[in-house]
Design an enzyme around this catalytic site. Structure first.
Site, PDB file in Angstrom:
ATOM      1  CB  SER A  73      -1.041   0.028   1.111  1.00 40.20           C
ATOM      2  OG  SER A  73      -2.012   1.014   0.785  1.00 40.20           O
ATOM      3  CG  HIS A  78       1.477  14.973   4.581  1.00 36.92           C
ATOM      4  ND1 HIS A  78       1.563  15.157   3.219  1.00 36.92           N
ATOM      5  CD2 HIS A  78       0.764  13.841   4.763  1.00 36.92           C
ATOM      6  CE1 HIS A  78       0.900  14.189   2.602  1.00 36.92           C
ATOM      7  NE2 HIS A  78       0.413  13.372   3.518  1.00 36.92           N
ATOM      8  CB  CYS A  93      -2.774  -5.182   2.689  1.00 34.94           C
ATOM      9  SG  CYS A  93      -1.894  -5.114   1.133  1.00 34.94           S
TER      10      CYS A  93
END
Length: 144
Positions: A73, A78, A93
């Site tokens: 994934s 940020h 996953c």
């Protein structure tokens, strides 16, 4: 009305989604794209995931967004150096991944004095687990 999928699919999560908030981090770390990219690569390794590609952008006058595309994934970082704040999102996953280890690494690496970690199962969950999850998220957002 049900908010979970219905059908013959087994009731299993497909992955884990970690939302990590880091507070009071040193400003110089949060505005250093090379440092953040290295932390991103190491976080992918610590999560036992497969790094496919990474990209980052350094904002003017400050702030960095860095993304890692994983076979399992993604990881995103940020930064807001002016607030000493970092928002991290790790979704993996597969049974072999360990996103919480990546979170622990990032807390230490960015020298956060405070952090909040929310870990959510992703995928088809039993109705009982889904209800508890929805209730806990509703309570968390309602208390603001």
């Amino acid at each position: 009305m049900q908010s979970y999928p219905v059908g013959d699919t087994p009731l299993v999560p497909v992955g884990s989604h970690c939302i990590l908030e880091l507070y009071d981090c040193p400003t110089n770390l949060l505005n250093n794209p090379e440092f953040i990219e290295q932390a991103l690569v190491e976080a992918a390794y610590r999560a036992k995931s497969t790094l496919l590609k990474e990209i980052s952008h350094h904002f003017e006058p400050f702030g960095v967004t860095a993304l890692a595309l994983l076979a399992e994934s993604h990881i995103s970082i940020h930064t807001w150096p002016e607030y000493g704040y970092i928002a991290v999102d790790i979704f993996t996953c597969g049974q072999h991944t360990e996103p919480q280890k990546a979170c622990k690494y990032l807390v230490q690496t960015f020298q956060a004095s405070k952090h909040v970690l929310l870990t959510l199962p992703r995928g088809k969950l039993s109705p009982q687990v889904q209800k508890k999850l929805e209730e806990s998220l509703f309570l968390a957002t309602s208390e603001r």
